[in-house]
Design a protein around this motif. Structure first.
Motif, mmCIF file in Angstrom:
data_model
loop_
_atom_site.group_PDB
_atom_site.id
_atom_site.type_symbol
_atom_site.label_atom_id
_atom_site.label_comp_id
_atom_site.label_asym_id
_atom_site.label_seq_id
_atom_site.Cartn_x
_atom_site.Cartn_y
_atom_site.Cartn_z
ATOM 1 N N LYS A 88 69.071 79.608 79.637
ATOM 2 C CA LYS A 88 70.347 79.381 78.952
ATOM 3 C C LYS A 88 70.110 79.141 77.467
ATOM 4 O O LYS A 88 69.293 78.302 77.087
ATOM 5 N N VAL A 89 70.831 79.884 76.645
ATOM 6 C CA VAL A 89 70.845 79.658 75.202
ATOM 7 C C VAL A 89 72.245 79.186 74.838
ATOM 8 O O VAL A 89 73.219 79.931 74.967
ATOM 9 N N ASN A 90 72.343 77.938 74.420
ATOM 10 C CA ASN A 90 73.647 77.352 74.085
ATOM 11 C C ASN A 90 73.786 77.315 72.573
ATOM 12 O O ASN A 90 73.272 76.417 71.904
ATOM 13 N N GLU A 91 74.461 78.314 72.018
ATOM 14 C CA GLU A 91 74.587 78.418 70.565
ATOM 15 C C GLU A 91 75.415 77.288 69.978
ATOM 16 O O GLU A 91 75.180 76.861 68.844
ATOM 17 N N SER A 92 76.375 76.781 70.727
ATOM 18 C CA SER A 92 77.245 75.733 70.194
ATOM 19 C C SER A 92 76.514 74.408 70.021
ATOM 20 O O SER A 92 76.810 73.629 69.114
ATOM 21 N N THR A 93 75.544 74.138 70.902
ATOM 22 C CA THR A 93 74.788 72.877 70.808
ATOM 23 C C THR A 93 73.433 73.059 70.138
ATOM 24 O O THR A 93 72.770 72.073 69.820
ATOM 25 N N GLY A 94 73.024 74.318 69.948
ATOM 26 C CA GLY A 94 71.718 74.555 69.344
ATOM 27 C C GLY A 94 70.565 74.162 70.247
ATOM 28 O O GLY A 94 69.529 73.679 69.779
ATOM 29 N N ARG A 95 70.731 74.391 71.558
ATOM 30 C CA ARG A 95 69.686 74.021 72.508
ATOM 31 C C ARG A 95 69.457 75.160 73.504
ATOM 32 O O ARG A 95 70.319 76.031 73.678
ATOM 33 N N ILE A 96 68.289 75.145 74.125
ATOM 34 C CA ILE A 96 67.977 76.127 75.154
ATOM 35 C C ILE A 96 67.501 75.398 76.413
ATOM 36 O O ILE A 96 66.966 74.288 76.333
ATOM 37 N N THR A 97 67.715 76.036 77.561
ATOM 38 C CA THR A 97 67.185 75.533 78.823
ATOM 39 C C THR A 97 66.115 76.501 79.298
ATOM 40 O O THR A 97 66.329 77.723 79.285
ATOM 41 N N MET A 98 64.958 75.950 79.697
ATOM 42 C CA MET A 98 63.866 76.780 80.178
ATOM 43 C C MET A 98 63.433 76.342 81.565
ATOM 44 O O MET A 98 63.483 75.152 81.899
ATOM 45 N N SER A 99 62.998 77.316 82.346
ATOM 46 C CA SER A 99 62.337 77.043 83.613
ATOM 47 C C SER A 99 60.834 77.157 83.368
ATOM 48 O O SER A 99 60.336 78.235 83.034
ATOM 49 N N LEU A 100 60.126 76.033 83.484
ATOM 50 C CA LEU A 100 58.680 76.010 83.288
ATOM 51 C C LEU A 100 58.021 76.055 84.658
ATOM 52 O O LEU A 100 57.817 75.029 85.303
ATOM 53 N N LYS A 101 57.772 77.271 85.126
ATOM 54 C CA LYS A 101 57.240 77.468 86.484
ATOM 55 C C LYS A 101 58.086 76.744 87.523
ATOM 56 O O LYS A 101 57.597 76.079 88.425
ATOM 57 N N GLY A 102 59.407 76.867 87.347
ATOM 58 C CA GLY A 102 60.349 76.297 88.307
ATOM 59 C C GLY A 102 60.903 74.943 87.920
ATOM 60 O O GLY A 102 61.906 74.496 88.493
ATOM 61 N N LYS A 103 60.310 74.269 86.939
ATOM 62 C CA LYS A 103 60.794 72.968 86.509
ATOM 63 C C LYS A 103 61.702 73.139 85.291
ATOM 64 O O LYS A 103 61.295 73.698 84.283
ATOM 65 N N GLN A 104 62.932 72.652 85.381
ATOM 66 C CA GLN A 104 63.905 72.821 84.304
ATOM 67 C C GLN A 104 63.624 71.839 83.154
ATOM 68 O O GLN A 104 63.299 70.669 83.392
ATOM 69 N N ALA A 105 63.751 72.337 81.935
ATOM 70 C CA ALA A 105 63.559 71.489 80.754
ATOM 71 C C ALA A 105 64.496 71.967 79.654
ATOM 72 O O ALA A 105 64.797 73.157 79.542
ATOM 73 N N ASP A 106 64.941 71.018 78.851
ATOM 74 C CA ASP A 106 65.876 71.291 77.761
ATOM 75 C C ASP A 106 65.159 71.098 76.431
ATOM 76 O O ASP A 106 64.442 70.117 76.229
ATOM 77 N N PHE A 107 65.344 72.074 75.503
ATOM 78 C CA PHE A 107 64.669 72.011 74.211
ATOM 79 C C PHE A 107 65.651 72.300 73.081
ATOM 80 O O PHE A 107 66.630 73.033 73.263
ATOM 81 N N LYS A 108 65.338 71.748 71.916
ATOM 82 C CA LYS A 108 66.067 72.140 70.716
ATOM 83 C C LYS A 108 65.727 73.585 70.389
ATOM 84 O O LYS A 108 64.559 73.981 70.465
ATOM 85 N N ALA A 109 66.726 74.388 70.036
ATOM 86 C CA ALA A 109 66.467 75.747 69.574
ATOM 87 C C ALA A 109 65.892 75.682 68.158
ATOM 88 O O ALA A 109 66.318 74.872 67.344
ATOM 89 N N VAL A 110 64.920 76.520 67.897
ATOM 90 C CA VAL A 110 64.321 76.586 66.557
ATOM 91 C C VAL A 110 64.762 77.906 65.943
ATOM 92 O O VAL A 110 64.195 78.959 66.227
#
Length: 459
Positions: free
Chosen positions: A246-268
């Protein structure tokens, strides 16, 4: 066995480094070249850090390498790196020389090395990355690199067997590198309402690499970036282990699956290429051993280097300075696409000439006709200013793309280009420059600032 020649080369390189420092010169290349002249297999004899993270690929390797270095530093690591210097053989040698003492022993456990893909045949016989991240493989600098498949073959032949690969699952060229090596993949899932650039000029993988049948793209983000499959032999794009879901342009954040584990990061950064660079950095550092929490905390602090991208409000104008690598059709096309999608009225200043091309005027101009100048044929773009020795080549290409001639201005010197911007027509001014001509960006910004100050004084 190091031997007399090795130590003669090492001491000569160390002395050269000191001499260059005294003269306030950037000795990122010469000490390594000197060492290898004295001892041709110098790199093979010298001690190296236990863990080496290599970053290669056509586009994004400098930005990605910088992010990796910054995240590692934020987590207490102090890797030797070449972020201030050359990524070809001499620069890599100079970097590694800085990490050994006068006895030839390494004083660093970790290295992060940006590695020129064309130079891999010279580097990898001596330097064996523990992890090698390949961002992508595209056409670039045709006179030197020919074609993406040519570069693929060089890398494919010389990547060490023991190196673990971190590859872009959405890049149908680089994802096939060194099939016998251990590997993981990163990628970006197709987003809801994502605008796909399916009509870009270059598609370097229209056919199945296994059987030669025409590939069916499930989606094509741009050029050959996307996912595809073959209905004849069953070939398909690999599944990403590190997947941006997921790339959320409104919040400036992305969601990644790290080998199945979900994590939220600031978009750079805001472009899809920024997201790919970040995803690659997260993937290789996860393999290195950093936890999701360590990565999340450090990514919050990341910023794109201002020499690559910078935004500033000057008066009532938004001024955006952005690298758009000359002789690289995909890099320029990506920037042109982002300009088209930017809101408001826009002026675009092209300062794309490579320094070598400016001096010799001998570079193959085919890249201009592989670049999607059509993105600049848009009602929201009020003016395109072409500067430098190739200014008339850019004008011809713009005309072929359908840009009205009255919107095009040609200026001989890049330093004069900002004076031609019509400040009454544009809300945002884009200055696009090559990686080796960042000085033009500073000059242009100062010129616009002075013009806006004069304009304000008259009102």
């Amino acid at each position: 066995m190091k031997g007399i020649r090795f130590f003669a080369a090492l001491y000569a390189a160390k002395l050269a480094t000191v001499a260059l420092s005294v003269m306030h010169r950037n000795g990122t290349h010469m000490p390594g070249v000197l060492a290898m002249k004295i001892c041709p297999d110098f790199l093979g004899r010298m001690d190296k850090p236990k863990t080496i993270i290599g970053i290669t690929g056509t586009n994004g390797k400098t930005t990605t390498a910088n992010m990796i270095n910054d995240i590692l530093a934020d987590n207490g690591y102090s890797p030797v790196n070449n972020r201030a210097g050359s990524n070809i053989l001499g620069g890599v040698a100079t970097t590694l020389i800085s990490a050994v003492n006068l006895r030839g022993k390494t004083v660093k456990d970790l290295a992060v090395l940006e590695l020129d893909e064309r130079s891999s045949r010279l580097i990898y016989p001596y330097v064996h990355p523990t992890y090698l991240l390949c961002t992508n493989l595209f056409r670039d600098s045709y006179k030197r690199n020919a074609h993406s498949e040519f570069i693929f073959d060089i890398l494919d032949k010389h990547i060490p067997k023991q190196t673990k690969l971190v590859l872009n699952a959405d890049d149908l060229v680089s994802a096939r590198l060194a099939k016998g090596n251990d590997r993981v993949y990163f990628g970006i899932e197709k987003q809801d309402n994502e605008v796909l650039n399916e009509n870009t000029i270059i598609i370097d993988t229209p056919l199945c690499p296994e059987c030669g049948s025409r590939l069916e793209y499930d989606f094509r983000r741009y050029h050959h970036i996307g996912t595809a499959h073959c209905t004849k032999c069953g070939f398909r794009s690999p599944k990403a282990d590190y997947d941006v879901t997921k790339v959320n342009e409104s919040t400036g954040r992305i969601t990644m699956s790290l080998k199945g584990k979900q994590a939220d990061f600031k978009a750079v950064g805001t472009s899809v290429t920024d997201t790919y660079n970040l995803a690659g950095a997260i993937a290789v550092l996860s393999e290195f051993g950093l936890s999701a929490e360590q990565l999340k905390k450090s990514v919050e602090k990341l910023e794109i280097v201002k020499s690559r991208y910078d935004e500033e409000k000057i008066g009532d104008k938004q001024v955006i300075m952005s690298v758009a690598k000359g002789q690289n059709p995909v890099a320029c096309s990506r920037v042109f696409s982002s300009i088209k999608n930017h809101t408001g009225k826009k002026a675009v200043v092209l300062m794309l000439d490579d320094l070598g091309d400016a001096e010799e005027t001998s570079e193959n101009t085919a890249w201009i006709y592989d670049t999607d100048f059509e993105f600049l044929n848009d009602d929201s773009i009020t003016q395109v200013i072409c500067s430098g020795v190739r200014r008339t080549d850019y004008k011809v290409r713009l005309l072929l793309a359908g840009v009205p001639e009255e919107k095009i201005t040609c200026v001989e010197k890049e330093s004069d280009a900002a004076n031609e911007v019509d400040l009454d027509k544009a809300d945002t001014i884009f200055f696009l420059y090559d990686v080796y001509t960042t000085s033009y960006a500073a000059i242009s910004k100062n010129t616009i600032s002075d013009r806006m100050a004069e304009r304000g004084a008259k009102q």
